[in-house]
Design an enzyme around this catalytic site. Structure first.
Site, short mmCIF file in Angstrom:
data_model
loop_
_atom_site.label_atom_id
_atom_site.label_comp_id
_atom_site.label_asym_id
_atom_site.label_seq_id
_atom_site.Cartn_x
_atom_site.Cartn_y
_atom_site.Cartn_z
N HIS A 83 9.60 -0.30 8.46
CA HIS A 83 8.69 -1.47 8.93
C HIS A 83 8.72 -2.50 7.54
CE1 HIS A 83 7.03 0.63 11.98
NE2 HIS A 83 6.69 1.63 11.43
N ASP A 138 0.72 -1.24 -0.11
CA ASP A 138 -0.02 -0.13 0.11
C ASP A 138 1.08 1.14 -0.04
OD1 ASP A 138 -0.84 0.41 3.49
OD2 ASP A 138 1.02 -0.61 2.63
O1 RIB Z 1 2.43 -0.31 10.81
C1 RIB Z 1 3.24 -0.22 9.74
C2 RIB Z 1 2.76 -0.62 8.52
O2 RIB Z 1 1.64 0.22 8.18
C3 RIB Z 1 3.67 -0.42 7.44
O3 RIB Z 1 3.37 -1.29 6.33
C4 RIB Z 1 3.26 1.07 6.62
O4 RIB Z 1 3.42 1.08 5.26
C5 RIB Z 1 1.75 0.79 6.82
O5 RIB Z 1 1.09 0.11 5.87
CA CA Z 2 2.97 -0.83 3.86
#
Ligand code: RIB
Ligand code: CA
Length: 303
Positions: free
Chosen positions: A238, A8
Site C-alpha cells: 500500500h 503510521d
Molecule cells: O489501508 C492500508 C493503509 O492502512 C496503509 O497505509 C497501512 O499502513 C494502514 O495505515
Molecule cells: Ca500506513
C-alpha cells in the site's frame, strides 16, 4: 524531489520509508507521524528506529494522537502487531522527536520549500487537515499531495465500504478533499494489485541482508493476516505504491474526479466520486509488476 512522508509505521509504512531512502529521486526532508496502525508515540519511536537503521539523520515530527474531534483510537494490532512491527516487540527509543508538532512542521517546510515539497500521506489524514487549518496557504505551497487511501471503485479493507486510513479519520479526509491541494489518490483500487509475496521477501532478504531481512521478518505477521482474512498469498504494498506514485506517475492510470467522504453511519470512510467537488487524480490501474520490481530493485540496493 523534496519529500515528507506522513506515516503510521506500521509494516508497509516501514517498507515505504526504506524505499524512499533507497530511491535516488527523493530528497527525504523528514517524517511526520500520526496514530493509525499504532498509537502515535509508537509511530514516532518506530520512525526514529527506521531512520537510524537506514543511517539517516532526519527530523521526525510527532502529530495527532486521535482523529479530529475524538479522544480515543484503537490501533490495528491484529494487522501490524502490538508495537507496529509484527512479532517484534522490543523496539528501542532512538533519538527524540522534532520540537515542532507535525502540522506546524508540515506548514513550515511547505513555506520553506514553496512549490517544491511533495507530501506523501500514508496514514490517517489528521495531520494534513490540521496543517490546512493552521495555514490557508499550505495547500498552495505544496508541489503535490500524494495520499495512500480510499477505495473509490473497489471494496474497502477495514469495512466493505472504507479503506483504513480514510476510515480512521473520515472527518479529516472530508476536509482535505473539500479543498484539496494538487492531489493524487493511491487507493486500494491499485494497492491491492501490487501484492508482495513471501518469496519476494525472501529474495529481498538475500539481496539486502540487513534491511531486507528486517522487512522480511516483520512482514511475517502481516502476511499471515492477509492469508487468514483475505486468502491472499501476499500483502498489499500500500504505502510503497503511494511513494512510487510520487515519482513514477506514468506507471498509473488515473481518472479525474472530485471526492466526498462519508463521515458517519455504516458507510463511514467511504470515498465517493462527486463532480461538485474540486478535481483530484484517482489512480484506477497500475503496472503492478513494474511497481513490485521497482520496489525490490531499489530496496535490494540497501545494506
Ligand atoms: O489501508 C492500508 C493503509 O492502512 C496503509 O497505509 C497501512 O499502513 C494502514 O495505515
Ligand atoms: Ca500506513
Amino acid at each position: 524531489m523534496k519529500l515528507i512522508i506522513d506515516t503510521d509505521p506500521g509494516i508497509d509504512d516501514a517498507m515505504a520509508i526504506a524505499y524512499a531512502a533507497a530511491a535516488s529521486e527523493f530528497n527525504l526532508i523528514g517524517l511526520t507521524t500520526v496514530f493509525g496502525n499504532t498509537h502515535v508515540h509508537q509511530s514516532s519511536r518506530n520512525a526514529r528506529f527506521l531512520l537510524d537503521k537506514l543511517g539517516l539523520d532526519l527530523p521526525v515530527a510527532e502529530g495527532a494522537s486521535y482523529p479530529l474531534g475524538a479522544d480515543t483510537h484503537a490501533p490495528s494490532e491484529h494487522v501490524h502487531g502490538p508495537e507496529g512491527f509484527g512479532d517484534l516487540t522490543e523496539i528501542p527509543e532512538i533519538g527524540q522527536n522534532h520540537a515542532l508538532p507535525a502540522a506546524e512542521f508540515l506548514v513550515e517546510m511547505a513555506r520553506t520549500h514553496k512549490g517544491e515539497l511533495v507530501v506523501c500521506a500514508v496514514g490517517p489524514l489528521t495531520n494534513i487537515a490540521n496543517a490546512m487549518r493552521l495555514d490557508p496557504e499550505f495547500a498552495d505551497n505544496l508541489r503535490q499531495l500524494v495520499i495512500m487511501g480510499g477505495a473509490v471503485y473497489c471494496p474497502g479493507n477495514i469495512t466493505q465500504h472504507a479503506e483504513a486510513n480514510i476510515y480512521h479519520d473520515a472527518l479529516a479526509a472530508e476536509e482535505v478533499f473539500s479543498t484539496p491541494p494538487n492531489t493524487v489518490l493511491v487507493g486500494l483500487d491499485v494497492t491491492l494489485k501490487t501484492l508482495y509475496e513471501t518469496a519476494d521477501f525472501e529474495a529481498l532478504a538475500q539481496r539486502s541482508p540487513d534491511m531486507g531481512s528486517f522487512l522480511r521478518d516483520i512482514s511475517r505477521f502481516y502476511l499471515k493476516f492477509y492469508k487468514e482474512i483475505g486468502g491472499l498469498e501476499g500483502c498489499g504494498l500500500h504505502d510503497s505504491t503511494a511513494v512510487i506514485a510520487c515519482s513514477h506517475q506514468a506507471m498509473f492510470n488515473m481518472v479525474e474526479t472530485g471526492l466526498r467522504v462519508v463521515t458517519d453511519g455504516d458507510m463511514m470512510g467511504a470515498t465517493q466520486p462527486d463532480p461538485e467537488r474540486p478535481t483530484i487524480r484517482v489512480c484506477c490501474d497500475v503496472d503492478e509488476a513494474g511497481v513490485v520490481r521497482l520496489f525490490t530493485d531499489r530496496v535490494a540496493s540497501l545494506p
